[in-house]
Design an enzyme around this catalytic site. Structure first.
Site, mmCIF file in Angstrom:
data_model
loop_
_atom_site.group_PDB
_atom_site.id
_atom_site.type_symbol
_atom_site.label_atom_id
_atom_site.label_comp_id
_atom_site.label_asym_id
_atom_site.label_seq_id
_atom_site.Cartn_x
_atom_site.Cartn_y
_atom_site.Cartn_z
ATOM 1 N N ASP A 15 0.848 -1.182 0.000
ATOM 2 C CA ASP A 15 0.000 0.000 0.000
ATOM 3 C C ASP A 15 0.886 1.235 0.000
ATOM 4 O O ASP A 15 1.908 1.269 0.679
ATOM 5 C CB ASP A 15 -0.883 0.004 1.247
ATOM 6 N N ARG A 36 -15.184 22.572 -3.212
ATOM 7 C CA ARG A 36 -13.849 21.982 -3.334
ATOM 8 C C ARG A 36 -12.768 23.052 -3.116
ATOM 9 O O ARG A 36 -11.749 23.090 -3.787
ATOM 10 C CB ARG A 36 -13.672 21.291 -4.686
ATOM 11 N N ASP A 44 -10.042 -6.265 2.711
ATOM 12 C CA ASP A 44 -8.784 -6.855 2.221
ATOM 13 C C ASP A 44 -8.827 -8.377 2.280
ATOM 14 O O ASP A 44 -7.979 -9.051 1.701
ATOM 15 C CB ASP A 44 -7.590 -6.398 3.059
#
Lengths: 714, 590, 186
Positions: A330, A405, A554
Site C-alpha cells: 500500500d 472543493r 482486504d
C-alpha cells in the site's frame, strides 16, 4: 516480548537488537534444560523421526556392544580404540539432540512468559449481548466460541473476540510489546480484541471467537515451542535427499566388508575391515551435520520470526515468503509517510513568492488537515512568516466542502481561496461575472499541469480584493516518500523481487510517486477488488505474491495471496484470511518476513553443501587407514599424514561430532542474507560452504590427530 | 604430440561443429516441424502409423507413456529371446549356428532391448545373419529410439504449463527412427564400406595363407597348435550393423573383438569416424534441449558440463595409456639385452590406432553408453581402465547414451538445482518449474538405483565361488573386473573387462538383471518427474531465480555429478584400480 | 500391447530388412570393399588385406602375437588376450616373447618393439609398427640372402603413414609386405 519502537522506519534494525535480552535470559537455565533434553531425545522412538541421526544411534549401540566384547577380550580391535569411537558416536547423537533442544528451549522460554499472561483470568460471561445484563464469573479456559463477555476497565480480556458493543482503550503490550494503549471499538476495523490484553478504561462487550486452545496466544505458544511444527515441503524434499545419501553410504560401507574379504584373499595378507571402522566410516559419510541441525534450523527460523513480532500460521508460509517475487504494498504508510505536504509556492507572473506564501498561509490558518498545516509550516520555514493572529468577527473561515472543493478565509478587504484549479477558476469567473478572462494566467495553468504530472497535488491560490479576483499562484503538495525506502526496493529488485504499489491516487500521481520511490510497478485508482484481480493475474503468470492488509475488505485478497500478512490492529476477518499476523502492525514488515524466509532456506542449503563437501577429506582420512593392513600402498592417499590408522579414523569421527556443536550458533542465527542476485549469493555460498566444506575438515582432522597423538590417545 | 592427441582435438572440434546443426534438426523433428527430409521420409512415417494403427495426434499421460514404452520393450525382449532360441530353424543361417542357449539368449535379449549390448557371446561364432539383422540390429535402432523418446517427453514436459500429457510415445519412437537414425546410419554405413567394412551375405571365405607352416606366429602362443593352411575369414552384413551400433550408442559388435576387429573398424579414419558418430547424438541432444525449451543457454550449460567431464577424462585416459606398463617393460628387460621400445601400453591395442586414440575410444564409448571397444579395456593400465569404469559410474551422463544421457544429466540438474536453490533462499526451480518433494523423491530414487545395484551385485559376486570363478585376472584387478561388469550392465554401457567369464550363468543372469533395473526402473522415475513437471506452472525468471546457465552453474553441475558418484564408488575403486596402480608401480604382480 | 506389437513388426521390417537391404545394394558400388578386401593370387584368395596372418617362417616378417583360439589369427573367432596389467601371465608371456625375439633376431639392433611383445585387441591385427618391421629386417634379409638395404627399402615402401597425415599411427601391413617379399624373390 520485546518492547517495540518505531514501526514506520523501514531501515530500523530494531528487530535484530531486540533479540539480545532474550538470548542472555536463556543462557543458563535454557542450556541446562537443553542438556537434559538432549539425553531424553536419545529415546529411539523419538530419534527415529530423524533417519540420519537414528542411523548414528544404531551405530553407537553397535560399537558399544563391540566395545564390551573387546573388554571381554574377544574384540575385533583394541578396546581403547572401539571405546573411543563409540563414545564419539554417542557424542554425535547428543550434540545433534542438543542443537534441537537449544532451539526448542529458546522457544519455550518465550512461550512460558506468554503462558504466564494467560493464566488465571476470570471472565464475566453475559447471558445476552447487553452490558447491563447479569453475568457469571467463569475461568477463561471455559469460554467457547460464541460466548459473550463483559470486560471493564482493569480486566484482562479472557479470549480472542470481536467487540460488539462499546469502546475502550486497551493495553496490548502483552502480545505486541507496544506499550501505548490502542482503541478498540465495536464495528469498523478496530473491533478485534486479543486474549491476554488488558482494558485500561471504559468497557467492551465481546463475542468470543476462539475455543480454548485455539486462541492467538495458544497458537503462538504452540508455534514457538515447536510442538506443532509440521515439516515444510522443502524440508521434506531435503529429508528425502539426505535419506538418499544415507542409504547410498550405508550400502557403500556394508559392501566394503565383502570387498575387503575379497582383497584379503587376493593379496594374502591383512584382515577384512572391522565393523567398528565401517560404522565410523558410515557416520562420517552420512550427512550428520545437516541431519543434526535440520530441525534446529527450522525451529530457529520460526523463532526469528516471532522475535520480529510476526506470528506465522505455518512453517510453510515462512518458506513461501522466501519464494515471493511480487510484493504488493500500500502506498500510504508503507511507501510514503501518511500525508501529503506542501513543498513549494509557485507564484503567478507578477506575484512574488512571499505574497503567495502569505496568502496561502492565511487561507490555511484554520485548516487543521495535515495538508493545511504543512502549508503554514512551509510558509514559516521558508519565508519566516508567522501566522498572524487574525481573530475577530470580521474574519470568516471557509472550510473545505465537497461542493466548492475549496477552503479559505474572508477578511474585511479581501477573500482568499485555495483549491483545485478548476474550482478556483470557477470562483474567479463567478466573482468577475465571467468577463475577466485572463484571471488565471496560462503560466499558472501550466504550473498546475506540471505539478500533477510530477505526481504532486497542485492547489491554486486566488484572491479577491480591490483589484479584482485573480490567481496568485500554486501550492505544490507532495507525497513524501519515506527515507531509505528507495534503497530497500533496489535491494529487493536485486534479489529478484518486484515491488508493486497500490494506491487510490490517479495514474499520473501514482506514476510519479512510483518513480520516486523506485517501485517496479503500480496500480492506481485501486479498489479492494482490484487487489484480488491483480494477485490472481500475477499468480496466473506463475508469480508468488505477498501482501499486507488490515481491513475486512482486504480479506479476499489476503486469502488469495501466497503470503498474506494481516496487521494485528486489523479486523478478525483479515486476520483469519491471512497466514501471518504482524503484531507490530508495521506495513514494511513484509520485507523482513521475506528475508527471514530466504535465510531459512539458505541455512539449510549451505549446511547441506558443507556436510557433503566434508566427505571428501574423510575419505582421505579413513580409506587408507581402513585398508592399511591389506594394501599398505594406499598410504599415499593419506595426504594429511595422520599418525596411525586408528588416530586417522578417530580424528575423522571426532571432527564429525564436534562440527555439530560448532555450527549450532550458525544454525540458530541463520546464514547471513544479503539482498543480492541469486548468482552472487550462490557464488558466495558455494565459496564459503562448498569450498570451505572441502578444506575445513582437512585442517580440522589434522589438528585433532595432532592432539590425539599429544594426548597419547591414538 | 603424444599419440592420439591431435586426433582427439580434431574429434572434439568436429563433434561440437556437427552437434549443433544435428541438435537443431532433431528439435524440429521432435516438435513435428518440417525438415529438409520431410518430403522423402514423411510418407514413410505416415505409412508406419497406418500399418500400426497409430493415431499420431493422441496425447499420453506419463503413465500411459511409460506403459507404452515398457510394453514395447517387453515385446522386443520376448521377440528377440524367441528369435535367438529358434535361430537354427530360421533362414539366413549359412554357418548353421545352433539355437542360442537360454542364459545367453536371455542376457542378450535384455541387453539389446535396453540399449546395453553387453555381449556374452562371440558374434561371428554364435549369431546367424538373421539374428544379427532382424534381431540385434533392429533392437539397436528401437532401443536407441526409445531412449531418445523418453528424453523428448521429459523436455516437452518442461515446456508445458499445467498439462496432463507429455506427448505420444509411438510418434516419438517412429520419428526418431525414421528422421534421425535411418538417414544417419545409411550414410555412415556406406562411408564405412568405403573404408573396408564388409557388407555381404557371404558367410566366410577361405584363404590359402602365405605361411602354411605358421606355428606360433611371432611367438604369439607359447605352445603352437598346428595351424592349417587355410584361414577362414568370417564375413557378413557388417556395415549396416556397424552404423547403428555407433549412432545408437549401442555398441554390440558383429564380431567378438568389436571395433578392434579390422572388418568392423578397418582404418584409422573409420576409427575416428566411429568415435565421432557415437558421440554425435548424445552431444547434439543438449542443443535439441536448448531449442525446445526456447533458451539456448540452458542447453549450452548442460553441454559444457558434459564436455568438461568428458575432455578431462579423455585427457587422463590418453595420458595413462600412452605410458607403457612398467611391468611389461621390466619383463622384457629381465631376459637381458635391449630394453623395450616405448609405444605406450600396447597389450590389447591395434597398431593402426595406437594407444592414444584407443584411450579416446574407451573414454567415448563409456562416457556415452555405447560399449563398443577398439581395444581391450581389461588390458588397460589400472588408471587408464579406471577412467572408463568411472565414466559409467557417474551414471553415463557426460554425455551418456542417446536420450538416456541427457535425462540422467537432467536428474542431476534437479539435484544440483535443489541444493543451489536452497542456497540462494528460494524454493528451487528449474526452467520455472518448482522442484518439490515428489520430484526429489523420484530423482533420489533414480540416483539410488544405480549405485545400489552395482555395489550390491558386485559385493555378492565376490562372495559367491561360482562368480569368483569368472575372474581371469587375479588380485585387485579381479575386483575391478566384477565392478566393471556391473557398472557396465547397470548403466547400460555394454563394454567389459573382457576377461571376466561373462558367459557363466551367474553373470548372464545377474548382469541381465542389472541391465533391466538400470534401464527400466530408471526410466519410470524419469517419466514420473516429467509427468509431475508438466502439471506445474512456469514461474517467470527474475534476478532472484537461480540462473541455470553460465560458468558458475556449469561448475556446480560438474561438481554435483562428480561428488554424487565419487562418494559412492571411491572406496570400491580404492580396492580395485587404485590399489592395483600403486602395486604396479611398486612392481607387484598377481 | 496390440499397438506395440504391430509397430514392432512394422519397424522391424523397416530397420531390420529394408535398411540392410538398401545398404547392401548401395555397397555393390564398392564390391572389393564390401566383399572383405580380399587379395587374390592366381585366382586363389590368399587373405584379406585387412586381416592379419600368422607367420612363423623366419624368412617372413612376423605378425604381432595373437590371442585367438585354437590357433593364432583365427579369423572366425577374434579376441584379445584380456590379460590385466598386473597379471603374471602377461609378464610371463612377454618375457617368453622377448626371449624368442632376441633368439630369432640376434643381429637386430635397437629396442625390442613393444607391439611384437604384446597381443593385439582383435587377435587379427594386420599391421606391425615400422620399427617392428625394421627390427626384423636383418633376420629376413639373412634368411632370404638379400641385402638388408633392399629389404629395408621394401619396408619403407610398405610403411603407411598416418591416414591423410592425421589419423592413426604409422604401420606396415605384414601380409602385403611378405607378399611383396615373395614376388621380389621370384
Amino acid at each position: 516480548m520485546r518492547p517495540s519502537s518505531n514501526n514506520a522506519d523501514p531501515t530500523s534494525a530494531q528487530s535484530a537488537k531486540s533479540v539480545a535480552p532474550a538470548k542472555s535470559a536463556m543462557s543458563n537455565t535454557v542450556l541446562r534444560q537443553a542438556f537434559i533434553g538432549a539425553f531424553r531425545k536419545l529415546d529411539p522412538r523419538r530419534e527415529v523421526r530423524n533417519p540420519v541421526m537414528f542411523l548414528v544411534e544404531v551405530g553407537s549401540v553397535l560399537t558399544t556392544v563391540l566395545f564390551v566384547q573387546a573388554l571381554l577380550g574377544r574384540g575385533e580391535a583394541p578396546a581403547k580404540f572401539i571405546g573411543q569411537v563409540s563414545a564419539w558416536l554417542w557424542g554425535t547423537v547428543i550434540f545433534a539432540n542438543l542443537a534441537e533442544a537449544i532451539a526448542e528451549g529458546r522457544g519455550k522460554a518465550q512461550a512460558d512468559s506468554l503462558r504466564r499472561g494467560r493464566l488465571d483470568t476470570m471472565a464475566k460471561r453475559l447471558h445476552r449481548p447487553d452490558r447491563r445484563d447479569d453475568y457469571e464469573t467463569v475461568p477463561s479456559q471455559k469460554l467457547i466460541k460464541g460466548d459473550i463477555v463483559l470486560i471493564e476497565a482493569g480486566d484482562i480480556i479472557p479470549g480472542d473476540g470481536e467487540a460488539i458493543e462499546g469502546v475502550a482503550s486497551v493495553d496490548e503490550s502483552a502480545v505486541t510489546g507496544e506499550s501505548a494503549p490502542v482503541i478498540r471499538e465495536s464495528g469498523g476495523d478496530r473491533s478485534a480484541v486479543t486474549g491476554g490484553t488488558r482494558v485500561l478504561s471504559d468497557w467492551l462487550v465481546v463475542e468470543i471467537t476462539a475455543n480454548p486452545g485455539e486462541t492467538f496466544l495458544d497458537r503462538m505458544i504452540a508455534l514457538v515451542e515447536g510442538a506443532k511444527r509440521k515439516k515444510t515441503p522443502n524440508e521434506i524434499a531435503l529429508d528425502i535427499l539426505l535419506a538418499g545419501f544415507s542409504i547410498v553410504f550405508l550400502v557403500v560401507c556394508a559392501t566394503l566388508l565383502p570387498f575387503s574379504v575379497y582383497s584379503v584373499a587376493a593379496t594374502g595378507h591383512g584382515a577384512p575391515v572391522s565393523v567398528t571402522v565401517l560404522v565410523a566410516l558410515l557416520v562420517c559419510l552420512i550427512p550428520t551435520t545437516i541431519g543434526g541441525l535440520l530441525s534446529a534450523i527450522g525451529i530457529a527460523g520460526m523463532d526469528r520470526l516471532v522475535r520480529h513480532n510476526v506470528l506465522a500460521m505455518s512453517g510453510r508460509a515462512v518458506e513461501a515468503a522466501g519464494d515471493v517475487d511480487v510484493l504488493l504494498l500500500d502506498k500510504t504508510g508503507t511507501i510514503t509517510l501518511g500525508n501529503r505536504q506542501a513543498v513549494a509556492f509557485l507564484p503567478a507572473p507578477g506575484v512574488t513568492e512571499k505574497e503567495l506564501a502569505e496568502a496561502a498561509q492565511l487561507s490555511s490558518i484554520a485548516d487543521e488537515t495535515p495538508e493545511g498545516r504543512s502549508v503554514t509550516v512551509l510558509a514559516k520555514e521558508k519565508y519566516g512568516l508567522r501566522a498572524p493572529n487574525i481573530q475577530g468577527t470580521n474574519v470568516t473561515f471557509v472550510p473545505f466542502s465537497a461542493q466548492t472543493r475549496m477552503s479559505g478565509v474572508d477578511l474585511p478587504n479581501r477573500e482568499i481561496r485555495k483549491g483545485a484549479v478548476d474550482a478556483v477558476k470557477a470562483w474567479i469567473g463567478g466573482a468577475t461575472g465571467g468577463t475577466d478572462g485572463g484571471a488565471v494566467p496560462g503560466a499558472v495553468e501550466a504550473t498546475v499541469v506540471q505539478i500533477a504530472k510530477d505526481g504532486g497535488t497542485p492547489l491554486t491560490v486566488a484572491v479577491r480584493d480591490a483589484h479584482g479576483a485573480r490567481a496568485l499562484g500554486v501550492i505544490h503538495l507532495k507525497d513524501v516518500v519515506k527515507g531509505g525506502i528507495r534503497e530497500r526496493f533496489a535491494q529487493l529488485r536485486r534479489a529478484g523481487i518486484r515491488t508493486m504499489m497500490i494506491t487510490g491516487d490517479n495514474p499520473m500521481t501514482a506514476a510519479a510517486i512510483a518513480a520516486e520511490a523506485g517501485v517496479d510497478d503500480f496500480l492506481a485508482e485501486a479498489k479492494p477488488e482490484n487487489k484480488l484481480e491483480l494477485i490472481r493475474e500475477h499468480q496466473q503468470k506463475g508469480h508468488l505474491v505477498a501482501m499486507t492488509g488490515d481491513g475486512t475488505n482486504d480479506a479476499p485478497a489476503l486469502a488469495q495471496a501466497d503470503v498474506a500478512v494481516a496487521m494485528n490492529s486489523g479486523t478478525q476477518a483479515a486476520k483469519e484470511a491471512a497466514n501471518m499476523i504482524d503484531l507490530d502492525s508495521s506495513p514494511t514488515k513484509l520485507i523482513d518476513i521475506v528475508e527471514i524466509g530466504k535465510q531459512l532456506l539458505m541455512t539449510r542449503g549451505t549446511l547441506t553443501t558443507f556436510s557433503i563437501a566434508n566427505d571428501v577429506s574423510k575419505y582421505f582420512a579413513i580409506i587408507p587407514a581402513a585398508f592399511a593392513g591389506i594394501y599398505p600402498e594406499l598410504g599415499v592417499l593419506n595426504v594429511m599424514h595422520l599418525a596411525t590408522p586408528n588416530s586417522a579414523i578417530l580424528s575423522a569421527v571426532i571432527f564429525n561430532a564436534l562440527i555439530i556443536p560448532a555450527l549450532i550458533p550458525l544454525a540458530l542465527r541463520g546464514v547471513k542474507y544479503r539482498a543480492a542476485s541469486a548468482s552472487s549469493l550462490l557464488s558466495r555460498n558455494l565459496f564459503i560452504y562448498g569450498l570451505g566444506g572441502v578444506i575445513a575438515p582437512f585442517i580440522g582432522i589434522k589438528l585433532i590427530d595432532l592432539v590425539l597423538v599429544a594426548l597419547g590417545l591414538s | 604430440m603424444p599419440s592420439g592427441v591431435l586426433e582427439s582435438i580434431l574429434l572434439l572440434m568436429a563433434v561440437v561443429a556437427l552437434a549443433r546443426p544435428l541438435g537443431l534438426y532433431m528439435a524440429r523433428v521432435f516438435q513435428g516441424q518440417r525438415t529438409f527430409l520431410s518430403g522423402l521420409l514423411g510418407p514413410v512415417e505416415r505409412l508406419v502409423y497406418r500399418l500400426s494403427g497409430i493415431d499420431p495426434t493422441e496425447e499420453m499421460t506419463w503413465q500411459t507413456y511409460a506403459k507404452a514404452l515398457i510394453g514395447f520393450s517387453l515385446v522386443g525382449v520376448a521377440a528377440l529371446y524367441a528369435l535367438l532360441r529358434l535361430q537354427h530353424l530360421l533362414p539366413l543361417n549359412p554357418q548353421r549356428f545352433p539355437s542360442v542357449g537360454p542364459y545367453v539368449a536371455f542376457n542378450t535379449a535384455v541387453s539389446f532391448v535396453a540399449n546395453t549390448n553387453w555381449q556374452v557371446y562371440g558374434g561371428e561364432t554364435t549369431m546367424s545373419f538373421f539374428s544379427q539383422m532382424i534381431g540385434l540390429a533392429t533392437q539397436n535402432y528401437l532401443s536407441a529410439a526409445s531412449g531418445i523418446a523418453v528424453v523428448v517427453a521429459f523436455i516437452r514436459a518442461l515446456t508445458r504449463r499445467e498439462s496432463k500429457t507429455i506427448g505420444n510415445f509411438w510418434v516419438d519412437l517412429t520419428r526418431t527412427t525414421t528422421y534421425v537414425l535411418l538417414p544417419a546410419c545409411l550414410v555412415l554405413a556406406l562411408v564405412l564400406v568405403s573404408q573396408g567394412v564388409p557388407q555381404t551375405f557371404r558367410a566366410s571365405v577361405q584363404a590359402h595363407v602365405l605361411d602354411p607352416a605358421a606355428a606360433p606366429a611371432g611367438g604369439s602362443k607359447a605352445a603352437g597348435g598346428g595351424a592349417g593352411a587355410e584361414q577362414v575369414i568370417a564375413l557378413g552384413p557388417v556395415a549396416s550393423q556397424e552404423a547403428i551400433k555407433e549412432f545408437g550408442t549401442n555398441g554390440g559388435g558383429f564380431y567378438n573383438a568389436n571395433s578392434a576387429h579390422p572388418f568392423e573398424n578397418p582404418t584409422p579414419f573409420s576409427n575416428w569416424l566411429e568415435i565421432l558418430t557415437l558421440l554425435l547424438i548424445p552431444f547434439a541432444l543438449p542443443f535439441t534441449f536448448g531449442a525446445m525449451v526456447g533458451d539456448r543457454r540452458q542447453g549450452n550449460a548442460i553441454l559444457a558440463a558434459m564436455l568438461i567431464i568428458f575432455v578431462a577424462s579423455a585427457g587422463f585416459a590418453i595420458y595413462f595409456e600412452n605410458r607403457p606398463n612398467p611391468l611389461v617393460a621390466a619383463a622384457t628387460a629381465d631376459a637381458g639385452g635391449q630394453p623395450m621400445s616405448n609405444q605406450g601400453n600396447m597389450e590389447g591395442k591395434e597398431v593402426r590406432f595406437g594407444p592414444g586414440i584407443s584411450a579416446m575410444y574407451a573414454t567415448a564409448t563409456t562416457a556415452t553408453s555405447t560399449g563398443a571397444v577398439d581395444s581391450s579395456h581389461d588390458s588397460f593400465t589400472p588408471l587408464g581402465g579406471l577412467i572408463p569404469m568411472w565414466l559409467m559410474q557417474i551414471g553415463e551422463t557426460s554425455p551418456g547414451g542417446v536420450g538416456s544421457g541427457l535425462y540422467a544429466k537432467l536428474i542431476l540438474v534437479v539435484i544440483a538445482v535443489f541444493v543451489a536453490g536452497l542456497m540462494v533462499g528460494r524454493t528451487p526451480e528449474y526452467l520455472g518449474k518448482k522442484i518439490e518433494p515428489y520430484e526429489m523423491k523420484m530423482a533420489v530414487l533414480y540416483l539410488l538405483i544405480m549405485p545400489l545395484t552395482v555395489l550390491i551385485l558386485s559385493s555378492s559376486a565376490v562372495l559367491i565361488p561360482a562368480a569368483l570363478a569368472g575372474i581371469s585376472n587375479p588380485g585387485p584387478h579381479g575386483l575391478s573386473q566384477i565392478l566393471y561388469a556391473f557398472s557396465s550392465g547397470t548403466n547400460n554401457n555394454g563394454s567389459a573387462f573382457g576377461g571376466l567369464g561373462a558367459g557363466l550363468p551367474f553373470y548372464a543372469v545377474a548382469v541381465g538383471v542389472a541391465i533391466l533395473i538400470g534401464r527400466f526402473w530408471m526410466m519410470i522415475p524419469v517419466l514420473a518427474i516429467a509427468g509431475s513437471l508438466a502439471k506445474k506452472k512456469i514461474v517467470p525468471a527474475s534476478s532472484g531465480t537461480l540462473p541455470t546457465y553460465g560458468p558458475l552453474f556449469v561448475g556446480w553441475l560438474v561438481a554435483v555429478t562428480i561428488i554424487v558418484a565419487a562418494l559412492a564408488f571411491f572406496p570400491a575403486l580404492a580396492l580395485g584400480p587404485i590399489a592395483e596402480h600403486l602395486i604396479m608401480l611398486a612392481g607387484g604382480k598377481f | 500391447m496390440w499397438k506395440a506389437m504391430r509397430l514392432f513388426l512394422v519397424l522391424t521390417v523397416l530397420v531390420g530388412v529394408v535398411y540392410p537391404a538398401v545398404v547392401t545394394v548401395a555397397a555393390m558400388a564398392m564390391p572389393y570393399r564390401a566383399q572383405g578386401s580380399l587379395i587374390r593370387q592366381n585366382g586363389a584368395v590368399v587373405g584379406s588385406e585387412l586381416i592379419g596372418q600368422s607367420f612363423a617362417n623366419p624368412k617372413y616378417f612376423w605378425s604381432r602375437p595373437s590371442a585367438t583360439a585354437p590357433d593364432p589369427y583365427n579369423a572366425s573367432a577374434s579376441t584379445p588376450s584380456n590379460l590385466g596389467p598386473t597379471n603374471k601371465a602377461l609378464t610371463d608371456a612377454v618375457s617368453e616373447r622377448a626371449r624368442a625375439l632376441r633368439e630369432a633376431n640376434p643381429n637386430a639392433t635397437g629396442p625390442l618393439p613393444e607391439d611384437l611383445l604384446t597381443a593385439s585387441a582383435s587377435g587379427l591385427d594386420p599391421h606391425i609398427s615400422p620399427q617392428a618391421a625394421m627390427y626384423q629386417v636383418p633376420r629376413v634379409a639373412a634368411e632370404r640372402s638379400l641385402p638388408e638395404a633392399t629389404v629395408r627399402t621394401l619396408v619403407d615402401k610398405y610403411t603407411e603413414g598416418r591416414q591423410w597425415g592425421i589419423f592413426g599411427e604409422p604401420r606396415v601391413s605384414v601380409l602385403k609386405l611378405n607378399l611383396a617379399l615373395d614376388s621380389l624373390g621370384r
